[in-house]
Design a protein around this motif. Structure first.
Motif, PDB file in Angstrom:
ATOM      1  N   PRO A   1       0.824  -1.214   0.000  1.00  0.00           N
ATOM      2  CA  PRO A   1       0.000   0.000   0.000  1.00  0.00           C
ATOM      3  C   PRO A   1       0.859   1.265   0.000  1.00  0.00           C
ATOM      4  O   PRO A   1       1.937   1.304   0.584  1.00  0.00           O
ATOM      5  N   LEU A   2       0.353   2.309  -0.665  1.00  0.00           N
ATOM      6  CA  LEU A   2       1.027   3.599  -0.678  1.00  0.00           C
ATOM      7  C   LEU A   2       0.527   4.445   0.486  1.00  0.00           C
ATOM      8  O   LEU A   2      -0.678   4.642   0.663  1.00  0.00           O
ATOM      9  N   GLY A   3       1.463   4.959   1.279  1.00  0.00           N
ATOM     10  CA  GLY A   3       1.115   5.800   2.415  1.00  0.00           C
ATOM     11  C   GLY A   3       1.153   7.274   2.055  1.00  0.00           C
ATOM     12  O   GLY A   3       1.232   7.654   0.890  1.00  0.00           O
ATOM     13  N   ASP A   4       1.109   8.107   3.085  1.00  0.00           N
ATOM     14  CA  ASP A   4       1.108   9.566   2.910  1.00  0.00           C
ATOM     15  C   ASP A   4       2.462  10.111   3.326  1.00  0.00           C
ATOM     16  O   ASP A   4       2.742  10.266   4.513  1.00  0.00           O
ATOM     17  N   SER A   5       3.301  10.431   2.347  1.00  0.00           N
ATOM     18  CA  SER A   5       4.639  10.931   2.666  1.00  0.00           C
ATOM     19  C   SER A   5       4.602  12.329   3.268  1.00  0.00           C
ATOM     20  O   SER A   5       5.582  12.757   3.892  1.00  0.00           O
ATOM     21  N   ASN A   6       3.493  13.057   3.104  1.00  0.00           N
ATOM     22  CA  ASN A   6       3.393  14.378   3.729  1.00  0.00           C
ATOM     23  C   ASN A   6       3.403  14.290   5.246  1.00  0.00           C
ATOM     24  O   ASN A   6       3.791  15.246   5.931  1.00  0.00           O
ATOM     25  N   LYS A   7       2.969  13.151   5.776  1.00  0.00           N
ATOM     26  CA  LYS A   7       2.947  12.971   7.226  1.00  0.00           C
ATOM     27  C   LYS A   7       4.275  12.466   7.775  1.00  0.00           C
ATOM     28  O   LYS A   7       4.450  12.374   8.989  1.00  0.00           O
TER      29      LYS A   7
ATOM     30  N   GLY B   1      20.984  -1.050  -7.942  1.00  0.00           N
ATOM     31  CA  GLY B   1      20.096  -2.205  -7.880  1.00  0.00           C
ATOM     32  C   GLY B   1      18.918  -1.974  -6.958  1.00  0.00           C
ATOM     33  O   GLY B   1      17.885  -2.627  -7.069  1.00  0.00           O
ATOM     34  N   ASN B   2      19.069  -1.018  -6.016  1.00  0.00           N
ATOM     35  CA  ASN B   2      17.951  -0.623  -5.159  1.00  0.00           C
ATOM     36  C   ASN B   2      16.956   0.262  -5.895  1.00  0.00           C
ATOM     37  O   ASN B   2      15.829   0.457  -5.430  1.00  0.00           O
ATOM     38  N   SER B   3      17.379   0.828  -7.017  1.00  0.00           N
ATOM     39  CA  SER B   3      16.534   1.775  -7.740  1.00  0.00           C
ATOM     40  C   SER B   3      15.168   1.171  -8.048  1.00  0.00           C
ATOM     41  O   SER B   3      15.068   0.086  -8.612  1.00  0.00           O
ATOM     42  N   GLY B   4      14.126   1.907  -7.673  1.00  0.00           N
ATOM     43  CA  GLY B   4      12.766   1.455  -7.927  1.00  0.00           C
ATOM     44  C   GLY B   4      12.141   0.690  -6.783  1.00  0.00           C
ATOM     45  O   GLY B   4      10.937   0.422  -6.802  1.00  0.00           O
ATOM     46  N   GLY B   5      12.925   0.334  -5.786  1.00  0.00           N
ATOM     47  CA  GLY B   5      12.383  -0.383  -4.637  1.00  0.00           C
ATOM     48  C   GLY B   5      11.656   0.553  -3.688  1.00  0.00           C
ATOM     49  O   GLY B   5      11.802   1.773  -3.748  1.00  0.00           O
ATOM     50  N   PRO B   6      10.863   0.004  -2.772  1.00  0.00           N
ATOM     51  CA  PRO B   6      10.075   0.836  -1.868  1.00  0.00           C
ATOM     52  C   PRO B   6      10.852   1.281  -0.630  1.00  0.00           C
ATOM     53  O   PRO B   6      11.690   0.554  -0.107  1.00  0.00           O
ATOM     54  N   LEU B   7      10.566   2.500  -0.194  1.00  0.00           N
ATOM     55  CA  LEU B   7      10.977   2.990   1.120  1.00  0.00           C
ATOM     56  C   LEU B   7       9.734   2.929   1.992  1.00  0.00           C
ATOM     57  O   LEU B   7       8.696   3.508   1.646  1.00  0.00           O
ATOM     58  N   VAL B   8       9.802   2.218   3.098  1.00  0.00           N
ATOM     59  CA  VAL B   8       8.601   1.849   3.849  1.00  0.00           C
ATOM     60  C   VAL B   8       8.697   2.335   5.284  1.00  0.00           C
ATOM     61  O   VAL B   8       9.770   2.285   5.915  1.00  0.00           O
ATOM     62  N   ASN B   9       7.575   2.821   5.828  1.00  0.00           N
ATOM     63  CA  ASN B   9       7.546   3.209   7.239  1.00  0.00           C
ATOM     64  C   ASN B   9       7.209   1.996   8.102  1.00  0.00           C
ATOM     65  O   ASN B   9       6.974   0.887   7.596  1.00  0.00           O
ATOM     66  N   LEU B  10       7.175   2.200   9.405  1.00  0.00           N
ATOM     67  CA  LEU B  10       6.972   1.080  10.313  1.00  0.00           C
ATOM     68  C   LEU B  10       5.526   0.586  10.337  1.00  0.00           C
ATOM     69  O   LEU B  10       5.230  -0.428  10.976  1.00  0.00           O
ATOM     70  N   SER B  11       4.643   1.284   9.642  1.00  0.00           N
ATOM     71  CA  SER B  11       3.276   0.797   9.497  1.00  0.00           C
ATOM     72  C   SER B  11       3.134  -0.109   8.285  1.00  0.00           C
ATOM     73  O   SER B  11       2.044  -0.590   7.991  1.00  0.00           O
ATOM     74  N   GLY B  12       4.229  -0.302   7.565  1.00  0.00           N
ATOM     75  CA  GLY B  12       4.181  -1.159   6.389  1.00  0.00           C
ATOM     76  C   GLY B  12       3.678  -0.459   5.146  1.00  0.00           C
ATOM     77  O   GLY B  12       3.308  -1.109   4.171  1.00  0.00           O
ATOM     78  N   GLU B  13       3.682   0.879   5.141  1.00  0.00           N
ATOM     79  CA  GLU B  13       3.217   1.657   3.999  1.00  0.00           C
ATOM     80  C   GLU B  13       4.411   2.176   3.200  1.00  0.00           C
ATOM     81  O   GLU B  13       5.408   2.618   3.781  1.00  0.00           O
ATOM     82  N   VAL B  14       4.278   2.151   1.885  1.00  0.00           N
ATOM     83  CA  VAL B  14       5.326   2.710   1.035  1.00  0.00           C
ATOM     84  C   VAL B  14       5.214   4.231   1.074  1.00  0.00           C
ATOM     85  O   VAL B  14       4.190   4.802   0.698  1.00  0.00           O
ATOM     86  N   VAL B  15       6.268   4.886   1.540  1.00  0.00           N
ATOM     87  CA  VAL B  15       6.276   6.348   1.610  1.00  0.00           C
ATOM     88  C   VAL B  15       7.194   6.956   0.561  1.00  0.00           C
ATOM     89  O   VAL B  15       7.248   8.177   0.408  1.00  0.00           O
ATOM     90  N   GLY B  16       7.929   6.119  -0.170  1.00  0.00           N
ATOM     91  CA  GLY B  16       8.810   6.637  -1.193  1.00  0.00           C
ATOM     92  C   GLY B  16       9.287   5.536  -2.124  1.00  0.00           C
ATOM     93  O   GLY B  16       9.188   4.347  -1.816  1.00  0.00           O
ATOM     94  N   VAL B  17       9.805   5.961  -3.278  1.00  0.00           N
ATOM     95  CA  VAL B  17      10.399   5.037  -4.245  1.00  0.00           C
ATOM     96  C   VAL B  17      11.888   5.356  -4.326  1.00  0.00           C
ATOM     97  O   VAL B  17      12.267   6.460  -4.733  1.00  0.00           O
ATOM     98  N   ASN B  18      12.727   4.426  -3.913  1.00  0.00           N
ATOM     99  CA  ASN B  18      14.171   4.650  -3.915  1.00  0.00           C
ATOM    100  C   ASN B  18      14.633   5.014  -5.318  1.00  0.00           C
ATOM    101  O   ASN B  18      14.324   4.310  -6.283  1.00  0.00           O
ATOM    102  N   SER B  19      15.387   6.110  -5.417  1.00  0.00           N
ATOM    103  CA  SER B  19      15.704   6.615  -6.746  1.00  0.00           C
ATOM    104  C   SER B  19      17.183   6.843  -6.983  1.00  0.00           C
ATOM    105  O   SER B  19      17.692   6.509  -8.036  1.00  0.00           O
ATOM    106  N   MET B  20      17.889   7.413  -6.023  1.00  0.00           N
ATOM    107  CA  MET B  20      19.284   7.753  -6.265  1.00  0.00           C
ATOM    108  C   MET B  20      20.030   7.835  -4.955  1.00  0.00           C
ATOM    109  O   MET B  20      19.446   7.895  -3.876  1.00  0.00           O
TER     110      MET B  20
END
Length: 389
Positions: A156-162, A213-232
């Motif tokens: 699931p996609l979370g709210d990165s603004n929070k 190789g991490n490029s495109g993988g999820p950055l996830v918070n402790l609630s299990g929500e994707v808050v970002g897409v690893n890019s660089m």
């Protein structure tokens, strides 16, 4: 707040607990003829055990949604030199994650740039050919699709603004081809990335390890929500950046329906208003965004914007910095008429400007284009400390 988030507070004492655990473990005792000493089974401090279980359970729950992206290219990406064997296919790898049970997968645009064939391998080993549904090189985001896959784990996609600086995050990916890797860190900063990317949007900076190789993988918070897409990441990998999930949500509908993102465009070179500009521009205080130059024939020129105008707001949104203007303009629908409030020779003026379509320009001769997040405009149009828009 979820159980995961509530437990995160306990991590404040993590280092102290680690030290306590190591200090209380006691000496090892010899067992058997081997040249080593067997460890004595001791109880782990409860707080440390809960944190350990939290992170391990979270990683175990998320990993099925992570995918391994393999790309075969007939030509190299634009920022890589050609090989001596021009007919030999080039291969590269990256990461991605499932966002919909229909087989939609998010990854970075540079991962699939110039792709001839794309293969996605799921966490359970199943492999599927993938097609590019949409791609945007300005933000470095791409949407892929695989067909015929069942039992997909959707992240699931979370709210990165929070998201707050200091929060704990996990970065999932396949660095250096090492599949299903997880790294742990915090949100170090929210702001402009190392290179100019989507104009005006804050990226997420983290110290969680992000490597090739991490490029495109999820950055996830402790609630299990994707808050970002690893890019660089920085060259040494100590600083990583992720595309915020709120920006991803904004772009995905366009990628899914049109295969691209239509960015808004004015056609001006801009800069901050400084104290040195006050007298020349007849201003009382440094505020707004200074127009350094206007590109002939572009939307700002057609709408009557001039060099040395100071833009204060667009459609009621107050602008404090060039990044504010870039963000507002780029996210405004192409073709929309907007009210531009500006100061011209100290007098407030209002103009109506029709937002144009941003088109990526070619780099100047002798300058190699850069992969992924690239400058919003050719450097020749961007004097020092100024930003085109």
């Amino acid at each position: 707040m979820s159980m995961f988030a509530s437990h995160a507070r306990a991590l404040v004492v993590l280092l102290a607990l680690v030290a306590l655990a190591s200090g209380c473990s006691g000496p090892s005792t010899a067992a058997g003829p081997g040249p080593w000493r067997e460890g004595v089974v001791t109880s782990v401090p409860p707080e440390l055990a809960r944190i350990n279980d939290l992170l391990a359970d979270l990683a175990e729950r998320l990993q099925p949604g992570l995918v391994y992206v393999r790309v075969q290219r007939a030509t190299p990406p634009r920022d890589e030199p050609a090989r001596e064997e021009p007919g030999e296919p080039r291969r590269s790898t990256g990461s991605g994650f499932v966002i919909d049970s229909s087989g939609l997968i998010v990854t970075n645009a540079h991962v699939v740039e110039s792709a001839g064939q794309i293969q996605v391998r799921l966490a359970d080993g199943r492999r599927f050919p993938a097609t590019v549904v949409g791609r945007d090189g300005r933000v470095d985001l791409a949407l892929l699709k695989i067909e015929g896959a069942s039992r997909l784990t959707v992240l699931p996609l979370g709210d990165s603004n929070k998201l707050r600086v200091g929060e704990l995050v996990l970065a999932l990916g396949n660095p250096f081809g090492l599949e299903q890797s997880v790294s742990f860190g915090i949100v170090s900063r929210k702001g402009a990335p190392l290179t100019v990317a989507a104009p005006g949007f804050d990226f997420i900076q983290t110290d969680a390890a992000i490597n090739p190789g991490n490029s495109g993988g999820p950055l996830v918070n402790l609630s299990g929500e994707v808050v970002g897409v690893n890019s660089m990441a920085a060259v040494n990998g100590s600083i990583g950046f992720a595309i915020p999930s709120t920006l991803v949500k904004m772009l995905l509908p366009q990628l899914a329906s049109k295969g691209r993102v239509d960015w808004g465009w004015l056609g001006v070179a801009i800069a901050e208003v400084t104290e040195d500009d006050l007298g020349r521009l007849k201003l009382r205080e440094p505020k707004g965004v200074l127009v350094r130059s206007v590109m002939p024939g572009e939307p700002a020129d057609k709408g009557g914007v001039r060099a040395d105008d100071v833009i204060l707001g667009i459609d009621g949104t107050r602008l404090e910095s060039p990044r504010d203007l870039q963000r507002v303009v780029s996210s405004t629908p192409v073709g929309k008429k907007v009210r531009v409030v500006l100061l011209r020779e100290g007098q407030e003026t209002e103009l109506e400007v029709t937002i144009g379509l941003y088109q990526e320009r070619e780099a100047p001769p002798g300058e190699a284009p850069r992969r992924g997040p690239r400058p919003a405009e050719p450097p020749r149009e961007t004097p020092p400390n100024e930003a085109p828009k």
